[in-house]
Motif scaffolding. Structure first.
Motif, short mmCIF file in Angstrom:
data_model
loop_
_atom_site.label_atom_id
_atom_site.label_comp_id
_atom_site.label_asym_id
_atom_site.label_seq_id
_atom_site.Cartn_x
_atom_site.Cartn_y
_atom_site.Cartn_z
N GLU A 101 57.16 50.03 51.33
CA GLU A 101 57.90 49.52 52.49
C GLU A 101 57.52 48.08 52.84
OE1 GLU A 101 57.00 52.39 55.49
OE2 GLU A 101 57.76 54.04 54.28
N LYS A 127 54.71 46.57 53.08
CA LYS A 127 53.57 46.43 53.97
C LYS A 127 52.33 46.05 53.18
CE LYS A 127 55.23 49.83 57.31
NZ LYS A 127 54.93 51.09 58.00
N GLU A 177 52.98 45.16 58.64
CA GLU A 177 54.34 44.90 58.15
C GLU A 177 54.68 43.41 58.17
OE1 GLU A 177 58.89 46.43 58.93
OE2 GLU A 177 57.22 47.46 59.87
N ASN A 178 54.26 42.72 59.23
CA ASN A 178 54.51 41.29 59.33
C ASN A 178 53.50 40.68 60.29
OD1 ASN A 178 55.56 41.52 62.09
ND2 ASN A 178 57.34 42.48 61.12
#
Length: 126
Positions: A57, A59, A91-92
């Protein structure tokens, strides 16, 4: 260090951005050394402190080798069924709790500097 940066640049988008951010933080601000171990960037003081690992995903897993010895008062780190290693999935950069992660990093580095790592493995009989 160039080898680690070359590995990071193999990833795209947010994964690369997150890994570059933490690589710079660990090496420039915290003065950790880095090398590739198990095909992931790993960061060292006296011994292993943490690593970055791209996961599903898009990540990045930021994992602390001696996570079980950290206070984790913030409850940010998860064991995911592991006994020693604790980690957070990122994730960010916008979702990173920077203040909390800095507290955890300071604690992990202080632990590395002040308490030698002792293996929990039982010696094998020969």
């Amino acid at each position: 260090m160039l080898e680690v940066e070359n590995l990071i640049y193999q990833y795209d988008g947010r994964q690369r951005e997150v890994m570059l951010h933490f690589h710079s933080l660990f090496t420039n601000h915290y003065n950790l050394t880095c090398k590739i171990t198990f095909n992931n960037p790993c960061y060292y003081g006296k011994s292993w402190v943490c690593y970055l690992k791209p996961i599903k995903e898009n990540k990045i897993e930021l994992a602390f080798f001696r996570g079980n010895e950290l206070s984790n008062n913030q409850g940010l780190l998860k064991s995911n069924g592991r006994k020693q290693l604790l980690s957070i999935d990122i994730e960010n950069l916008e979702s990173v709790p920077h203040q909390t992660l800095n507290e955890i990093l300071h604690e992990a580095i202080l632990l590395d500097k002040t308490k030698p790592y002792e293996s929990k493995r039982k010696p094998t009989k020969r």
